[in-house]
Scaffold this motif. Structure first.
Motif, PDB file in Angstrom:
ATOM      1  N   LYS A  24       0.824  -1.220   0.000  1.00 18.27           N
ATOM      2  CA  LYS A  24       0.000   0.000   0.000  1.00 18.27           C
ATOM      3  C   LYS A  24       0.848   1.254   0.000  1.00 18.27           C
ATOM      4  CE  LYS A  24      -4.084  -1.519  -0.127  1.00 18.27           C
ATOM      5  NZ  LYS A  24      -4.527  -2.397   0.947  1.00 18.27           N
ATOM      6  N   SER A  28       5.223   3.150  -6.174  1.00 16.64           N
ATOM      7  CA  SER A  28       4.694   2.854  -7.507  1.00 16.64           C
ATOM      8  C   SER A  28       3.178   2.715  -7.524  1.00 16.64           C
ATOM      9  CB  SER A  28       5.329   1.577  -8.046  1.00 16.64           C
ATOM     10  OG  SER A  28       4.923   0.485  -7.243  1.00 16.64           O
ATOM     11  N   SER A  29       2.576   2.507  -6.384  1.00 16.23           N
ATOM     12  CA  SER A  29       1.128   2.304  -6.353  1.00 16.23           C
ATOM     13  C   SER A  29       0.349   3.597  -6.464  1.00 16.23           C
ATOM     14  CB  SER A  29       0.726   1.563  -5.087  1.00 16.23           C
ATOM     15  OG  SER A  29       1.004   2.359  -3.964  1.00 16.23           O
ATOM     16  N   ILE A  31       1.900   6.783  -7.747  1.00 10.61           N
ATOM     17  CA  ILE A  31       2.370   7.716  -8.790  1.00 10.61           C
ATOM     18  C   ILE A  31       1.863   7.222 -10.151  1.00 10.61           C
ATOM     19  CG2 ILE A  31       4.408   8.535 -10.028  1.00 10.61           C
ATOM     20  CD1 ILE A  31       5.854   8.620  -7.402  1.00 10.61           C
ATOM     21  N   PRO A  32       1.114   8.054 -10.867  1.00 12.87           N
ATOM     22  CA  PRO A  32       0.602   7.596 -12.170  1.00 12.87           C
ATOM     23  C   PRO A  32       1.744   7.468 -13.176  1.00 12.87           C
ATOM     24  CG  PRO A  32       0.079   9.893 -11.828  1.00 12.87           C
ATOM     25  CD  PRO A  32       0.677   9.417 -10.557  1.00 12.87           C
ATOM     26  N   TYR A  36      -0.134   9.724 -18.660  1.00 14.20           N
ATOM     27  CA  TYR A  36      -1.334   9.006 -18.248  1.00 14.20           C
ATOM     28  C   TYR A  36      -2.433  10.011 -17.948  1.00 14.20           C
ATOM     29  CZ  TYR A  36      -4.293   5.892 -15.500  1.00 14.20           C
ATOM     30  OH  TYR A  36      -5.336   5.167 -15.013  1.00 14.20           O
ATOM     31  N   ARG A  37      -3.294  10.257 -18.938  1.00 14.81           N
ATOM     32  CA  ARG A  37      -4.524  11.035 -18.761  1.00 14.81           C
ATOM     33  C   ARG A  37      -4.393  12.221 -17.811  1.00 14.81           C
ATOM     34  NH1 ARG A  37      -7.283   5.833 -18.341  1.00 14.81           N
ATOM     35  NH2 ARG A  37      -7.619   6.212 -16.154  1.00 14.81           N
ATOM     36  N   LYS A  38      -3.780  13.279 -18.312  1.00 17.85           N
ATOM     37  CA  LYS A  38      -3.703  14.478 -17.488  1.00 17.85           C
ATOM     38  C   LYS A  38      -4.772  15.457 -17.958  1.00 17.85           C
ATOM     39  CE  LYS A  38       0.629  13.003 -16.510  1.00 17.85           C
ATOM     40  NZ  LYS A  38       1.559  12.171 -17.285  1.00 17.85           N
ATOM     41  N   VAL A  39      -5.666  15.820 -17.107  1.00 19.31           N
ATOM     42  CA  VAL A  39      -6.830  16.619 -17.478  1.00 19.31           C
ATOM     43  C   VAL A  39      -6.699  18.002 -16.888  1.00 19.31           C
ATOM     44  CG1 VAL A  39      -9.329  16.694 -17.431  1.00 19.31           C
ATOM     45  CG2 VAL A  39      -8.164  14.516 -17.359  1.00 19.31           C
ATOM     46  N   GLU A  81     -13.546  22.225 -18.540  1.00 18.44           N
ATOM     47  CA  GLU A  81     -12.952  21.060 -17.880  1.00 18.44           C
ATOM     48  C   GLU A  81     -13.931  19.912 -17.777  1.00 18.44           C
ATOM     49  OE1 GLU A  81     -11.255  22.149 -14.178  1.00 18.44           O
ATOM     50  OE2 GLU A  81     -10.191  23.850 -15.036  1.00 18.44           O
ATOM     51  N   ILE A  85     -11.985  15.476 -22.706  1.00 18.81           N
ATOM     52  CA  ILE A  85     -11.670  14.058 -22.523  1.00 18.81           C
ATOM     53  C   ILE A  85     -10.168  13.788 -22.623  1.00 18.81           C
ATOM     54  CG2 ILE A  85     -13.927  13.289 -23.326  1.00 18.81           C
ATOM     55  CD1 ILE A  85     -12.556  12.530 -25.965  1.00 18.81           C
TER      56      ILE A  85
ATOM     57  N   PRO B  34      -6.924  -4.602  -5.438  1.00 18.97           N
ATOM     58  CA  PRO B  34      -5.966  -4.398  -4.352  1.00 18.97           C
ATOM     59  C   PRO B  34      -5.050  -3.197  -4.545  1.00 18.97           C
ATOM     60  CG  PRO B  34      -5.638  -6.523  -5.437  1.00 18.97           C
ATOM     61  CD  PRO B  34      -6.888  -5.961  -5.975  1.00 18.97           C
ATOM     62  N   ARG B  35      -4.901  -2.737  -5.766  1.00 18.90           N
ATOM     63  CA  ARG B  35      -4.026  -1.577  -5.981  1.00 18.90           C
ATOM     64  C   ARG B  35      -4.570  -0.331  -5.284  1.00 18.90           C
ATOM     65  NH1 ARG B  35      -0.434  -0.634 -10.553  1.00 18.90           N
ATOM     66  NH2 ARG B  35       0.356   1.482 -10.355  1.00 18.90           N
ATOM     67  N   ALA B  87     -16.485  12.975 -17.880  1.00 18.98           N
ATOM     68  CA  ALA B  87     -16.859  14.108 -18.734  1.00 18.98           C
ATOM     69  C   ALA B  87     -18.309  14.014 -19.204  1.00 18.98           C
ATOM     70  CB  ALA B  87     -15.937  14.164 -19.951  1.00 18.98           C
ATOM     71  N   LEU B  90     -20.779  15.193 -16.635  1.00 16.23           N
ATOM     72  CA  LEU B  90     -20.705  16.631 -16.362  1.00 16.23           C
ATOM     73  C   LEU B  90     -21.390  17.440 -17.460  1.00 16.23           C
ATOM     74  CD1 LEU B  90     -17.236  17.419 -14.853  1.00 16.23           C
ATOM     75  CD2 LEU B  90     -19.176  16.267 -13.883  1.00 16.23           C
ATOM     76  N   PRO B 115     -14.038  15.569 -13.227  1.00 21.53           N
ATOM     77  CA  PRO B 115     -13.757  15.602 -14.661  1.00 21.53           C
ATOM     78  C   PRO B 115     -12.775  14.508 -15.064  1.00 21.53           C
ATOM     79  CG  PRO B 115     -12.521  17.301 -13.563  1.00 21.53           C
ATOM     80  CD  PRO B 115     -13.336  16.631 -12.505  1.00 21.53           C
ATOM     81  N   GLY B 116     -12.674  14.290 -16.368  1.00 18.13           N
ATOM     82  CA  GLY B 116     -11.744  13.286 -16.881  1.00 18.13           C
ATOM     83  C   GLY B 116     -12.477  12.267 -17.705  1.00 18.13           C
ATOM     84  N   CYS B 117     -11.760  11.691 -18.658  1.00 21.26           N
ATOM     85  CA  CYS B 117     -12.429  10.723 -19.546  1.00 21.26           C
ATOM     86  C   CYS B 117     -11.564   9.497 -19.716  1.00 21.26           C
ATOM     87  CB  CYS B 117     -12.733  11.366 -20.892  1.00 21.26           C
ATOM     88  SG  CYS B 117     -13.641  10.296 -22.003  1.00 21.26           S
ATOM     89  N   PRO B 118     -11.627   8.494 -18.844  1.00 19.76           N
ATOM     90  CA  PRO B 118     -12.309   8.525 -17.543  1.00 19.76           C
ATOM     91  C   PRO B 118     -11.393   9.083 -16.455  1.00 19.76           C
ATOM     92  CG  PRO B 118     -11.502   6.337 -18.022  1.00 19.76           C
ATOM     93  CD  PRO B 118     -11.085   7.190 -19.168  1.00 19.76           C
ATOM     94  N   ARG B 120      -9.229   9.152 -12.912  1.00 18.18           N
ATOM     95  CA  ARG B 120      -8.413   8.119 -12.281  1.00 18.18           C
ATOM     96  C   ARG B 120      -9.124   7.562 -11.057  1.00 18.18           C
ATOM     97  NH1 ARG B 120      -3.273  11.407 -11.506  1.00 18.18           N
ATOM     98  NH2 ARG B 120      -3.523  12.488 -13.474  1.00 18.18           N
TER      99      ARG B 120
END
Lengths: 398, 152
Positions: A24, A28-29, A31-32, A36-39, A81, A85, B34-35, B87, B90, B115-118, B120
């Protein structure tokens, strides 16, 4: 027994237990991973923005809006925002690098890819008058002149539609969007199934045999599927036509057509040559693509016919002395009327003269021929008579 | 029995998909893995609105879903929190031009938006943890008031 001991040793050696316990809290668990999908994307350099609305065009979720900013005195993208997507299409699209989504722009810079967009622009070569306004209006210089005609670089175009605003002719630059393409494909499929089932009613709808305009043909093959006759798409020629008109209905870019007229957008102004300033270099006549400029036979100076003029402004731009001016159409017509009538009179006179001279020549030739014939005959007669007389006299003398 | 006794003070989450692409739902399911392990915070995900504290709503709310969503909202017991995830929930997202209402806030009141698609999974957990304790506190207050009345 030994094997189980070995397993225990293995777990202990590789810090397996430690990792299991600290799962836990392991870094690494939470930190993305990279990229990886930064909005959402941010407007990082608003001073670079050229208000081309390319980001708005490319957004699949309609999250970008152009809003006037008091600070920069221009339209600047505002990203919602809620509906973003994070596809980074706008970042890839932006020609000046205003937007930024993490390190995406730096990572993808210099890579070769098509700009993502919904609407594609194509120049219709049949009605294009080659005025060059689109090339000047393009903010990112993707319109080039190749072999005498203007071509848009499809992969780099951001479909900001500046060229459409600048173009003097209606529908000379065609917008191809996915919606019409989808509709046309559905229509073509319907006709195709009917054709295969043998239920297609073929009538003669159009009067002429249509032709394919090469510059806007996508070679999608819809016309070939639908055609009752035969179309060669490699050479872009219609080989065999029954004049059913299905191909015209189906074409998504109207590349197949019988006829298209050049219709100017503006009719409230017209260009006129100021004859006092004109030096008679005739550059304007060479530049004009619509054939509206003619040389007067009376003054040997160019004049513009308002009915044919498309108001492109290429002539006014290229004139070395600035003799071509924008005036009201009535004024231009008034000024040109005299020249047109003069030209007509001179033309008719010239025509008549030419025909007269031709006739005169013919008559003259005939007269010459006849006269020579007669002269010869008379000469012969006289020679004969003289001979007779001489013979007579000879006999008398003997 | 278990719910009444041991999960009495934990946060119950009901997931509602109103016609989205299922991406957000997969992210919510991965919260259970579990993550991320959503249950370590005492959050339980199930599909019963009658015992939920938090409504996690995904999707652009299609025309058929509008009435159903209202019913679900009415079914949930009173101290409730509505969280719009993704998204689509919203503003309609990529379905904006389709047969959708576009946005959960047009149908029912929304407390939190992600927000976000999808989005986190960590963001989803963070949002629930920020918003839900308020609902729990409200519920406890109500229970206490009732208890006092009963005693009187």
């Amino acid at each position: 027994m030994a094997s189980s001991l070995w397993y225990l040793y293995e777990f202990a050696r590789r810090k397996w237990i430690k990792r299991f316990i600290n799962a836990k809290s392991d870094k690494s668990s939470y930190i993305p991973p990279e990229r990886y999908r930064k909005v959402p994307p941010i407007v990082k350099y608003p001073e670079r923005c050229i208000s081309c609305e390319g980001c708005k065009e490319s957004c699949p979720a309609f999250a970008v809006e152009m809003i006037y900013s008091e600070e920069f005195q221009k339209n600047i993208p505002l990203i919602d925002e809620g509906s973003c997507i994070a596809c980074a299409n706008c970042v890839e699209m932006c020609p000046t690098g205003v937007l930024e989504i993490d390190k995406h722009r730096i990572e993808t810079e210099g890579l070769f890819f098509d700009k993502p967009k919904y609407n594609n622009l194509l120049i219709d070569d049949e009605v294009c008058v080659h005025c060059g306004n689109c090339e000047r209006a393009c903010p990112i210089n993707v319109i080039e002149r190749k072999e005498g005609r203007y071509v848009i670089n499809m992969s780099q175009c951001i479909s900001c539609k500046e060229c459409i605003n600048a173009c003097p002719i209606e529908d000379a630059i065609i917008v191809v969007d996915e919606k019409t393409l989808k509709e046309k494909i559905e229509k073509a499929f319907e006709i195709k199934t009917k054709k295969i089932m043998g239920k297609l009613e073929v009538k003669e709808v159009i009067k002429e045999v249509p032709h394919i305009v090469d510059s806007i043909c996508l070679t999608c093959g819809l016309c070939k599927d639908v055609c009752v006759g035969e179309i060669d798409l490699n050479k872009k020629v219609i080989v065999n036509c029954v004049k059913c008109g299905f191909c015209i209905d189906v074409c998504p870019t109207t590349a197949i057509r019988t006829h298209k007229e050049i219709v100017p957008k503006r009719k409230d102004i017209c260009y006129m040559v100021d004859e006092d300033m004109c030096i008679g270099c005739r550059i304007c006549q060479k530049v004009c693509g619509s054939g509206a400029i003619k040389i007067s036979k009376e003054t040997k100076l160019p004049y513009i016919i308002p009915d044919l003029c498309v108001r492109g402004g290429a002539c006014a731009r290229e004139c070395p002395v600035g003799a071509i001016k924008i005036v009201k159409p009535e004024e231009a017509e008034k000024a040109v009327k005299v020249r047109i009538i003069e030209d007509k009179i001179i033309e008719t006179i010239e025509k008549d003269l030419i025909s007269f001279t031709k006739k005169y020549g013919k008559v003259k030739e005939e007269i010459e021929k006849l006269s020579i014939k007669k002269l010869k005959e008379e000469l012969r007669k006289k020679v004969y008579e003289e001979n007779k007389r001489i013979m007579k006299k000879k006999r008398e003398l003997q | 029995m278990i719910k009444e006794l041991f999960r009495k003070r934990s946060i119950h989450v009901c997931v509602v998909n109103t016609g989205g692409c299922n991406g957000c739902d997969i992210e919510i399911v991965s919260c259970l893995s579990p993550r991320y392990d959503i249950e370590q915070y005492g959050i339980y995900v199930h599909n019963n609105p009658r015992e939920a504290d938090v409504l996690l709503i995904t999707g652009p709310v299609t025309l058929q879903w509008a009435e159903r969503l209202k019913e679900i909202y009415e079914k949930t017991p009173e101290p409730k929190v509505v969280v719009a995830v993704g998204a689509c929930a919203l503003s309609g997202g990529i379905f904006k031009e389709g047969h959708v209402i576009g946005g959960v806030h047009k149908v029912i009141p929304v407390d939190a938006k992600i927000p976000g698609c999808p989005p986190r999974p960590s963001e989803i957990i963070e949002t629930i943890l920020k918003v839900a304790p308020k609902a729990i506190a409200m519920r406890e207050k109500l229970i206490k008031e009732k208890m006092e009345k009963n005693e009187v």
